[in-house]
Design an enzyme around this catalytic site. Sequence first.
Site, PDB file in Angstrom:
ATOM      1  N   ARG A  69       0.821  -1.212   0.000  1.00 22.30           N
ATOM      2  CA  ARG A  69       0.000   0.000   0.000  1.00 22.30           C
ATOM      3  C   ARG A  69       0.851   1.256   0.000  1.00 22.30           C
ATOM      4  O   ARG A  69       0.391   2.331  -0.353  1.00 22.30           O
ATOM      5  CB  ARG A  69      -0.915   0.003   1.233  1.00 22.30           C
ATOM      6  CG  ARG A  69      -2.353   0.191   0.899  1.00 22.30           C
ATOM      7  CD  ARG A  69      -3.329   0.106   2.020  1.00 22.30           C
ATOM      8  NE  ARG A  69      -2.876  -0.169   3.340  1.00 22.30           N
ATOM      9  CZ  ARG A  69      -3.668  -0.607   4.319  1.00 22.30           C
ATOM     10  NH1 ARG A  69      -4.942  -0.836   4.077  1.00 22.30           N
ATOM     11  NH2 ARG A  69      -3.218  -0.810   5.528  1.00 22.30           N
ATOM     12  N   VAL A 118      -9.948   0.338  -3.992  1.00 26.51           N
ATOM     13  CA  VAL A 118      -9.184  -0.903  -3.797  1.00 26.51           C
ATOM     14  C   VAL A 118      -8.128  -0.744  -2.707  1.00 26.51           C
ATOM     15  O   VAL A 118      -7.774   0.360  -2.302  1.00 26.51           O
ATOM     16  CB  VAL A 118      -8.535  -1.356  -5.122  1.00 26.51           C
ATOM     17  CG1 VAL A 118      -9.591  -1.596  -6.178  1.00 26.51           C
ATOM     18  CG2 VAL A 118      -7.530  -0.315  -5.621  1.00 26.51           C
ATOM     19  N   GLU A 119      -7.611  -1.888  -2.245  1.00 27.04           N
ATOM     20  CA  GLU A 119      -6.599  -1.973  -1.180  1.00 27.04           C
ATOM     21  C   GLU A 119      -7.036  -1.214   0.072  1.00 27.04           C
ATOM     22  O   GLU A 119      -6.249  -0.538   0.730  1.00 27.04           O
ATOM     23  CB  GLU A 119      -5.243  -1.467  -1.678  1.00 27.04           C
ATOM     24  CG  GLU A 119      -4.573  -2.434  -2.640  1.00 27.04           C
ATOM     25  CD  GLU A 119      -3.098  -2.133  -2.862  1.00 27.04           C
ATOM     26  OE1 GLU A 119      -2.498  -1.454  -2.012  1.00 27.04           O
ATOM     27  OE2 GLU A 119      -2.564  -2.571  -3.879  1.00 27.04           O
ATOM     28  N   GLY A 120      -8.313  -1.342   0.424  1.00 28.96           N
ATOM     29  CA  GLY A 120      -8.874  -0.666   1.592  1.00 28.96           C
ATOM     30  C   GLY A 120      -9.621   0.576   1.170  1.00 28.96           C
ATOM     31  O   GLY A 120      -9.008   1.587   0.834  1.00 28.96           O
TER      32      GLY A 120
END
Length: 812
Positions: free
Chosen positions: A381, A503-505
């Site tokens: 991230r 995306v990714e949280g």
Amino acid sequence: MNTYYWLVPGLLALFWMLAFYGASRGAWSGWVGLVVLAAGWPWTPLTGFHWLGAGSFLALAAVVNISSLRLKLLTSPLMGLFRKALPPLSRTEKEALEAGTVWWDREIFSGDPNWEKLLNEPPSVLSREEQAFLDGPVAELCRMIDDWQITATTQDLTPQVWRFMKEKRFFGLVIPKEYGGLGFSPSGHSAVVTKVASRSITAAVTVMVPNSLGPAELLRHYGTEAQKDHYLPRLADGREIPCFALTSPEAGSDAGSMPDTGVVCRGDWQGRKNVLGIRVNWDKRYITLAPVATVLGLAFRLHDPDGLLGMEKNVGITLALIPVPLPGMEIGSRHNPLDIPFQNGPTRGRDVFIPMEMVIGGAPRAGQGWRMLMDCLAEGRSISLPALSVGAGKTACRVVGDYARVRRQFKLPIGRFEGVQEAMGRMAGETWLMEAARRFTVSAVDQGHKPSVISALTKYQLTERMRRVVNDAMDVVGGAGICVGPRNLIAGMYRAIPVGITVEGANILTRTLIVFGQGAIRAHPHILHELQALEEPDPAKSARAFDQAFFNHVSFTLQNGARAVWYGLSGARTVKTPVHGAEKRYYQQLTRLAAVFALVTDVALLTLGGSLKRRESLSGRMADMLSHLYLGAAALKQFHERGRPESDLPLLQWAMHHNLHGAEQSLAGFLENFPFRPLAWLLSLVAAPLGRSHTPPSDRLTHQCAALLQEPAPVRDRLTAGIFIPAGDREPFARLEAAFTSTIAAEPVERKLKVFGKLHIGSNDTLLEAAVGQGVINSLEAQTLRNADRLRREVIQVDEFPAPSKQWENAA
């Protein structure tokens, strides 16, 4: 009574000094003794009330300073109160808190950032090999890509592009060289994604996923030697295309509620009988590269009802690496993420048997999947989505800077209008700040950190700022931005905004639950130690550990309160800084706000306890304040690393005004909604005893930043460095750059014609011929104007397409 005129201020001054310098318990006991003594000073003879006060003080001093008494009479009751106030942490929460590392977030939560440490952090630097890859294969890949063709026609990268990416090891950027990968640093990985994203979001996402949270990253850290030897070389050269399946329809952000299951059992596998393995059932969606994957990384909740692993029956979240296809596996369908045609789709499995050696790390790693994911997510991230956001921001700045100088309205370049400059100034300031945050965060990962809180903060902040930059770009280019086609250089980035946000949280979750909620525990100097002490099974060890952590915490809170008051009254001018120049005051003001942030954090946790986790609007505002303080530090770091160039000063000033004002606004919003109103009023007074002092960037400063985008100068090149700018007459971006250059070259000639042109009526050619004939300009200058006009007319055109069949003519 006159004695009190100097005694009370003296005691208050002593109180402040003890707090400011973090005095010991003994020193504080002495101060309380002085207060008790002072209370009886004017009265003679002393009354029984005073003797009672003195006795109470001695008893309290004994409890506080004698360890055995304190542990029994004070610490143990406090531990009971804390256990009631704080909800028990789930296993997944504990693993998330323990994952990754703390870094500059610890400095902010300390309330007293170490600026020498900031400036001594090694910068993000590319190796010669990484730079050569950017200049060679990455540039070649960008030249091969036709993003309009990908979006409008093929809905995929071409076979030639896929083959080139495999051959040049684009899927093995982070895989060590001994396994056939490129072994690039996080800085190199980030730079590659930034450049590819400036050309094609589809290609950038395709590069990102195998090098971010995926099988290769998990195998590097946790795989068995056999798994590494088999898979890493095949992933590096593209023989295997990986995906990683985490998100389920019933468990998106709440991965702890994952319904996908595996049951330990025995079965047949490739001719072998009675093999220890797992029967897995899953239903996943939004999985990038799933439709083309040859190997599937899978997260599921593992159960062992028969005790075949010798563990608990509910083993926990487990990760496996599964070849595609297997009997019972469904894969190949696609989602359509806003017409950005990167490969993304669902994957399902029903009663799929896999041998135990497919668990990443083997049977000993069963049940450790959530911790493994959190560790790798912290690194991924920090790199992928921030790099994509910066690539989009830099490209938007370059395109809009060109366009605003070339495009004219009311006979003036649109970049001269203050309304347009307002949007462009924001774009320049935001993009400069995004690049600072990208480089600062990546430098931490380069040094081996896995900053879990900072990675979440960076992903959230940079994708949100990409949204603002691209939206401003759309406003400036107007109709040319909403008509899709190969000429439109903004539309692809515009469509990508919600993808990066989600995306990714998802950003809402990241802001309201992770950045401050996790940071307040993970990065705070004392809270995690207090929680760990409460979890200690040995009562004696638990009490001693909690006693030390709690009283250190009390001293810490008093110290930040004293700092906040003094810095607020003095304007933080006494704060020592490592530099003495235009940016000195920014270091001082960030220190003041960090002290306030640390104090308010402690008060909020003390008064709201575990309920703060549910008060997402409050925790979101504190996350915003933390973000502004981090971004401010990143801006100062970038300015220092670049040698403090005077031409970058407007960008630094814009960034710092933006962040200082934003931090103050976030704090004000928190305090205005804090439920304990008298305490909120007191905190407001401590935080800003002389009132709020920070204003947003001025119009003058914003216009200066806008001007930087419209002038060919080193500062503009630094601001947009690292993106791909194509060459050739067939490239819309190249034509826009040529029009920008020609427009600037033509402007001195236009000034010569300004007065002359008013005396002559006619077409441009007629005017130019007359001007040449009368010696106002020469023929070379006339040709410069014709070239500029031709290129300008070309780049302001929008794409046209054949009309669809005229079905309305047949309507009744």
